[in-house]
Enzyme design. Structure first.
Site, PDB file in Angstrom:
ATOM      1  N   ARG A   1      64.814  43.364  11.964  1.00 27.54           N
ATOM      2  CA  ARG A   1      64.154  43.775  10.721  1.00 27.54           C
ATOM      3  C   ARG A   1      64.836  45.028  10.160  1.00 27.54           C
ATOM      4  O   ARG A   1      66.016  45.227  10.378  1.00 27.54           O
ATOM      5  CB  ARG A   1      62.656  43.975  10.996  1.00 27.54           C
TER       6      ARG A   1
ATOM      7  N   TYR B   1      54.053  38.226  10.717  1.00 27.66           N
ATOM      8  CA  TYR B   1      53.179  38.443  11.878  1.00 27.66           C
ATOM      9  C   TYR B   1      52.367  37.216  12.286  1.00 27.66           C
ATOM     10  O   TYR B   1      51.647  37.260  13.282  1.00 27.66           O
ATOM     11  CB  TYR B   1      52.233  39.620  11.596  1.00 27.66           C
TER      12      TYR B   1
ATOM     13  N   GLU C   1      55.324  47.438  26.425  1.00 27.15           N
ATOM     14  CA  GLU C   1      55.298  47.518  24.963  1.00 27.15           C
ATOM     15  C   GLU C   1      55.532  46.120  24.391  1.00 27.15           C
ATOM     16  O   GLU C   1      56.481  45.444  24.804  1.00 27.15           O
ATOM     17  CB  GLU C   1      56.419  48.461  24.519  1.00 27.15           C
TER      18      GLU C   1
ATOM     19  N   HIS D   1      55.594  43.530  20.771  1.00 24.00           N
ATOM     20  CA  HIS D   1      55.619  43.389  19.311  1.00 24.00           C
ATOM     21  C   HIS D   1      55.573  41.926  18.946  1.00 24.00           C
ATOM     22  O   HIS D   1      56.228  41.100  19.584  1.00 24.00           O
ATOM     23  CB  HIS D   1      56.890  44.017  18.726  1.00 24.00           C
ATOM     24  N   LEU D   2      54.819  41.626  17.906  1.00 28.96           N
ATOM     25  CA  LEU D   2      54.763  40.250  17.405  1.00 28.96           C
ATOM     26  C   LEU D   2      56.110  39.846  16.809  1.00 28.96           C
ATOM     27  O   LEU D   2      56.634  38.770  17.084  1.00 28.96           O
ATOM     28  CB  LEU D   2      53.678  40.140  16.329  1.00 28.96           C
TER      29      LEU D   2
ATOM     30  N   HIS E   1      57.760  53.755  16.186  1.00 29.44           N
ATOM     31  CA  HIS E   1      58.985  54.319  15.634  1.00 29.44           C
ATOM     32  C   HIS E   1      58.870  55.808  15.306  1.00 29.44           C
ATOM     33  O   HIS E   1      59.851  56.425  14.898  1.00 29.44           O
ATOM     34  CB  HIS E   1      59.366  53.541  14.360  1.00 29.44           C
TER      35      HIS E   1
ATOM     36  N   PRO F   1      47.990  50.797  14.623  1.00 30.14           N
ATOM     37  CA  PRO F   1      47.545  50.735  13.235  1.00 30.14           C
ATOM     38  C   PRO F   1      47.892  49.445  12.509  1.00 30.14           C
ATOM     39  O   PRO F   1      48.960  48.870  12.708  1.00 30.14           O
ATOM     40  CB  PRO F   1      48.264  51.919  12.573  1.00 30.14           C
ATOM     41  N   ASN F   2      46.967  49.025  11.694  1.00 22.81           N
ATOM     42  CA  ASN F   2      47.078  47.853  10.807  1.00 22.81           C
ATOM     43  C   ASN F   2      46.971  46.518  11.528  1.00 22.81           C
ATOM     44  O   ASN F   2      46.940  45.473  10.885  1.00 22.81           O
ATOM     45  CB  ASN F   2      48.364  47.899   9.958  1.00 22.81           C
TER      46      ASN F   2
ATOM     47  N   ARG G   1      47.703  39.793   7.192  1.00 23.18           N
ATOM     48  CA  ARG G   1      48.770  40.761   6.929  1.00 23.18           C
ATOM     49  C   ARG G   1      50.144  40.090   7.065  1.00 23.18           C
ATOM     50  O   ARG G   1      50.514  39.678   8.164  1.00 23.18           O
ATOM     51  CB  ARG G   1      48.668  41.897   7.951  1.00 23.18           C
TER      52      ARG G   1
ATOM     53  N   ALA H   1      53.286  50.708  13.990  1.00 24.34           N
ATOM     54  CA  ALA H   1      54.202  51.634  13.296  1.00 24.34           C
ATOM     55  C   ALA H   1      54.477  52.900  14.112  1.00 24.34           C
ATOM     56  O   ALA H   1      55.552  53.507  13.990  1.00 24.34           O
ATOM     57  CB  ALA H   1      53.626  52.000  11.932  1.00 24.34           C
TER      58      ALA H   1
ATOM     59  N   ASN I   1      50.693  47.373  21.843  1.00 21.06           N
ATOM     60  CA  ASN I   1      51.499  47.223  20.637  1.00 21.06           C
ATOM     61  C   ASN I   1      51.260  48.486  19.824  1.00 21.06           C
ATOM     62  O   ASN I   1      50.245  48.600  19.140  1.00 21.06           O
ATOM     63  CB  ASN I   1      51.086  45.981  19.846  1.00 21.06           C
TER      64      ASN I   1
HETATM   65  C1  DQA Z   1      54.899  45.566  15.047  1.00 22.16           C
HETATM   66  C2  DQA Z   1      56.259  46.004  14.467  1.00 22.16           C
HETATM   67  C3  DQA Z   1      56.166  47.377  13.830  1.00 22.16           C
HETATM   68  O1  DQA Z   1      57.427  47.759  13.298  1.00 22.16           O
HETATM   69  C4  DQA Z   1      55.151  47.372  12.700  1.00 22.16           C
HETATM   70  O2  DQA Z   1      55.007  48.673  12.152  1.00 22.16           O
HETATM   71  C5  DQA Z   1      53.833  46.808  13.106  1.00 22.16           C
HETATM   72  C6  DQA Z   1      53.800  45.641  13.993  1.00 22.16           C
HETATM   73  C7  DQA Z   1      54.930  44.124  15.587  1.00 22.16           C
HETATM   74  O3  DQA Z   1      54.024  43.781  16.341  1.00 22.16           O
HETATM   75  O4  DQA Z   1      55.826  43.342  15.241  1.00 22.16           O
HETATM   76  O5  DQA Z   1      52.790  47.237  12.634  1.00 22.16           O
HETATM   77  O6  DQA Z   1      54.568  46.428  16.131  1.00 22.16           O
END
Ligand code: DQA
Length: 150
Positions: A110, A26, A101, A103-104, A83, A13-14, A21, A80, A77
């Protein structure tokens, strides 16, 4: 010679908003550009990629649920849902597919709630904190694992 591995790339998502964003966290690379970088990295590795982005947990679960038939590995990826989602964790575990897995951002640098990944225990590994490069590093590691398991 064995057939090229087919890998499923899942963006949670997102991530469709990448580029605009929270660029300080990111980066400015768009999702399309991330996918382009992955395609460029995939060519010399001799793997083919399919891309999937969803803002819906159930859609991600369904996609992972059918992945076994078509793919040899998953690069994901979970955003959210990393978690929060027991459903995605269970889908990855049930798929039996090696999953990396990515993550950017560095999720360990964080907010406290981002430091726990429900996916990590069922993934073969995690790469976090290198922006779009996290995906490319993750792909390289995934392909290496698929090839060494063949
Ligand atoms: C993320 C880290 C997550 O905590 C966050 O909710 C994201 C992006 C990352 O790629 O850093 O949407 O997965």
């Amino acid at each position: 010679m064995s057939a090229p591995a087919k890998i499923l790339v899942i963006h949670g998502p997102n991530l469709q908003l990448l580029g605009t964003r929270e660029p300080k966290i990111y980066g400015k690379t768009t999702l399309e550009e991330v996918n382009q970088k992955l395609s460029e990295a995939a060519a010399p590795l001799k793997v083919t990629l399919d891309f999937f982005q969803s803002n819906h947990e159930g859609e991600m679960v369904e996609k992972i649920g059918t992945a076994r038939k078509e793919y040899e590995g998953i690069l994901m990826n979970p955003a959210a849902y990393t978690h929060t989602s027991v459903a995605i964790r269970d889908a990855v575990e049930a798929s039996g597919l090696p999953t990396v897995e990515v993550h950017l951002s560095n999720i360990y640098a964080r907010e406290e709630f981002r430091r726990n990944s429900l996916i990590a225990p069922v993934a073969i590994g995690q790469i976090s904190g290198f922006g779009a490069l996290s995906y490319v590093l993750g792909l390289t590691a995934l392909v290496d694992r698929i090839r060494s398991a063949r």
